[in-house]
Design a protein around this motif. Sequence first.
Motif, PDB file in Angstrom:
ATOM      1  N   THR A 230      -3.101   2.732  -8.463  1.00 13.12           N
ATOM      2  CA  THR A 230      -4.189   1.987  -7.838  1.00 13.12           C
ATOM      3  C   THR A 230      -3.940   0.513  -8.105  1.00 13.12           C
ATOM      4  O   THR A 230      -3.080   0.163  -8.909  1.00 13.12           O
ATOM      5  N   THR A 231      -4.697  -0.353  -7.471  1.00 16.69           N
ATOM      6  CA  THR A 231      -4.527  -1.786  -7.712  1.00 16.69           C
ATOM      7  C   THR A 231      -5.065  -2.136  -9.101  1.00 16.69           C
ATOM      8  O   THR A 231      -5.872  -1.408  -9.675  1.00 16.69           O
TER       9      THR A 231
ATOM     10  N   SER B 281      -9.649  -1.810  -4.127  1.00 20.32           N
ATOM     11  CA  SER B 281      -8.247  -1.674  -3.711  1.00 20.32           C
ATOM     12  C   SER B 281      -8.094  -1.948  -2.222  1.00 20.32           C
ATOM     13  O   SER B 281      -7.164  -2.629  -1.797  1.00 20.32           O
TER      14      SER B 281
ATOM     15  N   SER C 288       0.830  -1.209   0.000  1.00 15.21           N
ATOM     16  CA  SER C 288       0.000   0.000   0.000  1.00 15.21           C
ATOM     17  C   SER C 288       0.865   1.261   0.000  1.00 15.21           C
ATOM     18  O   SER C 288       0.540   2.244  -0.672  1.00 15.21           O
TER      19      SER C 288
ATOM     20  N   GLU D  51      -8.884  -2.429  -9.125  1.00 14.59           N
ATOM     21  CA  GLU D  51      -9.616  -1.157  -9.243  1.00 14.59           C
ATOM     22  C   GLU D  51      -9.561  -0.635 -10.669  1.00 14.59           C
ATOM     23  O   GLU D  51     -10.566  -0.157 -11.207  1.00 14.59           O
TER      24      GLU D  51
END
Length: 174
Positions: A28-29, A133, A19, A32
Motif C-alpha cells: 500500500t502507499t 492510496s 499503482s 495509507e
Amino acid sequence: SIQRRFTRLADNIGLLSYSERLDFMNLTTLGERRIRGDLIEAFKVISGKVDYASNVFKVSRSGSNILSKINNNSNKDICKLRQCFLPDRIKNYWNKLPGSVKNSESITSFKINLEKFKHESKKDSCYNFWEVSNLIIDKIEGSPSYKTRKEKFNNYLLDNPFVARKKGINIYTH
C-alpha cells in the motif's frame, strides 16, 4: 518518494506504473500505512491498552467516536496546524470504523478486524483510510497525458539503459 524509487529496482516491474508496481508487490502507499498505524495507536490509547497519551483524544460520551478539540472560535492558523496532530488527522477515519472494529478485544484482533473491514467495504468506500492510496495514485497517474508521457519515458530508458541505471530504474527482465 522513497517507496516509488524502491519499487523501480525490482526485476521485471521497473517500467510499470506506480499503482501496478504496488499491486505486483502487494504493497500500500506510505500514506495509507501511516493512517493505519495511527488508527492502531488510537485504539491502544482509547481502549486503555497503553499507559501514555490518555488525554490526547477527546472521546464522545459513548466512548466510540473521537471529537475535535478545535474550538470553532479558534484562530484559523492554529486550526490548520492542529490538523497535523494525531487526533485531528484520524478523527474522520476512526469515526467511520464500525463498532466491531473499535470494540476489538486486543490489538491483534483490532488489526485483523480493520483489515477485514477494509476488504469487505472496499467497493462502497466513502472517506475510509485506504482511499488515501487512491488520492496519492491519482495525483501521480491521474493526468490525461500520464500514460503517453510514461510510455515515452519508458522507451527512452530502454534506448538509454545507462540513464535508467543512473536513475535507479531496473529495466531488465529475467
